[in-house]
Design an enzyme around this catalytic site. Sequence first.
Site, PDB file in Angstrom:
ATOM      1  N   GLU A 112       7.552   2.889  -6.113  1.00 21.63           N
ATOM      2  CA  GLU A 112       7.689   2.346  -4.808  1.00 21.63           C
ATOM      3  C   GLU A 112       8.051   3.266  -3.517  1.00 21.63           C
ATOM      4  O   GLU A 112       8.704   4.304  -4.044  1.00 21.63           O
ATOM      5  CB  GLU A 112       8.645   1.112  -4.564  1.00 21.63           C
ATOM      6  CG  GLU A 112       9.159   0.572  -3.453  1.00 21.63           C
ATOM      7  CD  GLU A 112       7.960  -0.231  -2.827  1.00 21.63           C
ATOM      8  OE1 GLU A 112       6.983   0.434  -2.745  1.00 21.63           O
ATOM      9  OE2 GLU A 112       8.330  -1.441  -2.218  1.00 21.63           O
ATOM     10  N   ASP A 113       7.483   3.406  -2.466  1.00 23.60           N
ATOM     11  CA  ASP A 113       7.754   4.038  -1.551  1.00 23.60           C
ATOM     12  C   ASP A 113       9.152   4.257  -0.967  1.00 23.60           C
ATOM     13  O   ASP A 113       9.924   5.287  -0.996  1.00 23.60           O
ATOM     14  CB  ASP A 113       6.902   4.004  -0.346  1.00 23.60           C
ATOM     15  CG  ASP A 113       6.835   2.694   0.455  1.00 23.60           C
ATOM     16  OD1 ASP A 113       7.425   1.452  -0.383  1.00 23.60           O
ATOM     17  OD2 ASP A 113       6.186   2.327   1.253  1.00 23.60           O
ATOM     18  N   LYS A 144      17.062   3.779   1.414  1.00 22.30           N
ATOM     19  CA  LYS A 144      17.697   3.391   2.706  1.00 22.30           C
ATOM     20  C   LYS A 144      18.646   2.837   2.359  1.00 22.30           C
ATOM     21  O   LYS A 144      18.981   1.411   2.421  1.00 22.30           O
ATOM     22  CB  LYS A 144      16.864   2.910   3.561  1.00 22.30           C
ATOM     23  CG  LYS A 144      17.207   3.066   5.105  1.00 22.30           C
ATOM     24  CD  LYS A 144      16.196   2.335   5.942  1.00 22.30           C
ATOM     25  CE  LYS A 144      15.201   2.562   6.130  1.00 22.30           C
ATOM     26  NZ  LYS A 144      14.157   1.591   7.239  1.00 22.30           N
ATOM     27  N   ASP A 187       3.899   3.363   6.512  1.00 25.86           N
ATOM     28  CA  ASP A 187       3.226   2.793   7.911  1.00 25.86           C
ATOM     29  C   ASP A 187       4.441   2.403   9.032  1.00 25.86           C
ATOM     30  O   ASP A 187       5.332   1.585   8.415  1.00 25.86           O
ATOM     31  CB  ASP A 187       2.029   1.930   7.557  1.00 25.86           C
ATOM     32  CG  ASP A 187       2.461   0.413   7.237  1.00 25.86           C
ATOM     33  OD1 ASP A 187       3.534   0.526   6.359  1.00 25.86           O
ATOM     34  OD2 ASP A 187       2.354  -0.375   8.019  1.00 25.86           O
ATOM     35  N   PHE A 212      13.320   3.984  10.860  1.00 30.46           N
ATOM     36  CA  PHE A 212      12.043   3.654  10.486  1.00 30.46           C
ATOM     37  C   PHE A 212      11.258   4.860   9.984  1.00 30.46           C
ATOM     38  O   PHE A 212      10.830   5.765  10.885  1.00 30.46           O
ATOM     39  CB  PHE A 212      11.284   2.715  11.568  1.00 30.46           C
ATOM     40  CG  PHE A 212      10.571   2.015  10.845  1.00 30.46           C
ATOM     41  CD1 PHE A 212      10.770   0.625  10.039  1.00 30.46           C
ATOM     42  CD2 PHE A 212       8.934   2.185  10.814  1.00 30.46           C
ATOM     43  CE1 PHE A 212       9.839  -0.183   9.376  1.00 30.46           C
ATOM     44  CE2 PHE A 212       8.140   1.501   9.871  1.00 30.46           C
ATOM     45  CZ  PHE A 212       8.813   0.093   9.365  1.00 30.46           C
ATOM     46  N   ASP A 261      14.840  -0.688   0.973  1.00 30.66           N
ATOM     47  CA  ASP A 261      15.682  -0.981   2.301  1.00 30.66           C
ATOM     48  C   ASP A 261      16.641  -2.185   1.839  1.00 30.66           C
ATOM     49  O   ASP A 261      17.637  -1.884   0.988  1.00 30.66           O
ATOM     50  CB  ASP A 261      14.716  -1.586   3.402  1.00 30.66           C
ATOM     51  CG  ASP A 261      15.474  -1.792   4.675  1.00 30.66           C
ATOM     52  OD1 ASP A 261      16.552  -1.246   4.676  1.00 30.66           O
ATOM     53  OD2 ASP A 261      14.903  -2.207   5.596  1.00 30.66           O
ATOM     54  N   ARG A 275       0.148   6.540   8.086  1.00 32.33           N
ATOM     55  CA  ARG A 275       0.275   6.666   6.153  1.00 32.33           C
ATOM     56  C   ARG A 275      -0.168   7.952   5.894  1.00 32.33           C
ATOM     57  O   ARG A 275       0.097   8.634   4.837  1.00 32.33           O
ATOM     58  CB  ARG A 275      -0.828   5.683   5.752  1.00 32.33           C
ATOM     59  CG  ARG A 275      -0.082   4.104   5.693  1.00 32.33           C
ATOM     60  CD  ARG A 275      -0.973   3.251   4.750  1.00 32.33           C
ATOM     61  NE  ARG A 275      -0.732   1.980   5.059  1.00 32.33           N
ATOM     62  CZ  ARG A 275       0.246   1.122   4.722  1.00 32.33           C
ATOM     63  NH1 ARG A 275       1.230   1.638   3.983  1.00 32.33           N
ATOM     64  NH2 ARG A 275       0.367  -0.134   5.014  1.00 32.33           N
ATOM     65  N   LYS A 333       0.904  -1.065   0.053  1.00 37.68           N
ATOM     66  CA  LYS A 333       0.089  -0.005   0.064  1.00 37.68           C
ATOM     67  C   LYS A 333       0.882   1.101   0.022  1.00 37.68           C
ATOM     68  O   LYS A 333       0.412   2.409  -0.539  1.00 37.68           O
ATOM     69  CB  LYS A 333      -0.805  -0.033   1.257  1.00 37.68           C
ATOM     70  CG  LYS A 333      -1.878  -0.967   1.475  1.00 37.68           C
ATOM     71  CD  LYS A 333      -2.524  -0.975   2.653  1.00 37.68           C
ATOM     72  CE  LYS A 333      -3.087  -2.176   3.151  1.00 37.68           C
ATOM     73  NZ  LYS A 333      -3.731  -2.088   4.781  1.00 37.68           N
ATOM     74  N   GLY A 334       2.001   1.168   0.539  1.00 38.91           N
ATOM     75  CA  GLY A 334       2.997   2.177   0.755  1.00 38.91           C
ATOM     76  C   GLY A 334       3.029   3.378  -0.340  1.00 38.91           C
ATOM     77  O   GLY A 334       3.276   4.536  -0.042  1.00 38.91           O
TER      78      GLY A 334
HETATM   79  P1  IMP Z   1      12.849  -4.480   1.259  1.00 43.17           P
HETATM   80  O1  IMP Z   1      12.487  -5.349   0.585  1.00 43.17           O
HETATM   81  O2  IMP Z   1      13.596  -4.377   2.467  1.00 43.17           O
HETATM   82  O3  IMP Z   1      13.772  -3.321   0.309  1.00 43.17           O
HETATM   83  O4  IMP Z   1      11.793  -3.647   1.684  1.00 43.17           O
HETATM   84  C1  IMP Z   1      11.042  -2.620   1.074  1.00 43.17           C
HETATM   85  C2  IMP Z   1       9.601  -2.740   1.710  1.00 43.17           C
HETATM   86  O5  IMP Z   1       9.447  -2.608   3.177  1.00 43.17           O
HETATM   87  C3  IMP Z   1       8.773  -1.333   1.506  1.00 43.17           C
HETATM   88  O6  IMP Z   1       7.967  -1.618   0.316  1.00 43.17           O
HETATM   89  C4  IMP Z   1       8.127  -0.855   2.608  1.00 43.17           C
HETATM   90  O7  IMP Z   1       7.020  -1.387   2.482  1.00 43.17           O
HETATM   91  C5  IMP Z   1       8.863  -1.619   3.666  1.00 43.17           C
HETATM   92  N1  IMP Z   1       9.927  -0.672   4.385  1.00 43.17           N
HETATM   93  C6  IMP Z   1      11.219  -0.717   4.315  1.00 43.17           C
HETATM   94  N2  IMP Z   1      11.760   0.234   5.058  1.00 43.17           N
HETATM   95  C7  IMP Z   1      10.650   0.804   5.793  1.00 43.17           C
HETATM   96  C8  IMP Z   1      10.516   2.178   6.585  1.00 43.17           C
HETATM   97  O8  IMP Z   1      11.504   2.640   6.899  1.00 43.17           O
HETATM   98  N3  IMP Z   1       9.234   2.479   6.745  1.00 43.17           N
HETATM   99  C9  IMP Z   1       8.135   1.692   6.515  1.00 43.17           C
HETATM  100  N4  IMP Z   1       8.182   0.666   5.605  1.00 43.17           N
HETATM  101  C10 IMP Z   1       9.506   0.317   5.130  1.00 43.17           C
HETATM  102 MG    MG Z   2       6.135  -1.072   0.258  1.00 42.68          MG
END
Ligand code: IMP
Ligand code: MG
Length: 176
Positions: free
Chosen positions: A100-101, A132, A160, A153, A104, A166, A44-45
């Site tokens: 994408e939001d 990040k 969220d 975070f 990470d 959100r 949803k982000g």
């Molecule tokens: P990744 O697979 O670790 O790159 O994760 C990405 C997903 O994790 C994003 O689509 C977010 O939904 C969630 N996410 C990662 N870091 C954060 C954060 O700092 N705040 C909120 N959601 C996060």
């Molecule tokens: Mg996400």
Amino acid sequence: MTSKLKNPKVLISQSRANKKVKELARKISRNYKGKKLVLVGVLKGAFVFMADLLREITIPLEIDFIQVSSYGASKTSSGVIKIKKDIDLPIVGKNVLLVEDIIDYGYTLDYLIRFLKAKKAKSVGVCVMLDKPARRRVEVPLAYKGFEVPDKFMVGYGLDFAEKFRNLPYVGCLSS
Ligand code: IMP
Ligand code: MG
């Protein structure tokens, strides 16, 4: 809920976010001119970022959404990605831009790029609002990116923590 959770620290103000969105939209409009463009928002982000971004893009486009398994109420990724909601549009021969939001570890976008390429998209690019980089495990090419953020975070502007925050109009961070 502690007071710290009630008032996330402002990291990126609404006006800084808006300015960046316009800049990204200008580049996207220029680079995809004359091409079949499909924006695919990651639910949803990304819905806030997606809504702002697409209204600044000046070329014709289609939109769709995809949803994957999320962190749930935890702050770390399991690394196991599952599709909860697939796209509806056919994307064969089209240029997909994943919206994408935040990135990470990189697992989510890495998986989605491969998933959409397997559907025979002509190209699959990424537009991410927040990067990040501190905890990246897999390299993901980020054609369009808004801001690099520290290893904290992030909440707000669609993001969220346990489904809260959100609706904040800015990007904030939780200090724990
Ligand atoms: P990744 O697979 O670790 O790159 O994760 C990405 C997903 O994790 C994003 O689509 C977010 O939904 C969630 N996410 C990662 N870091 C954060 C954060 O700092 N705040 C909120 N959601 C996060
Ligand atoms: Mg996400």
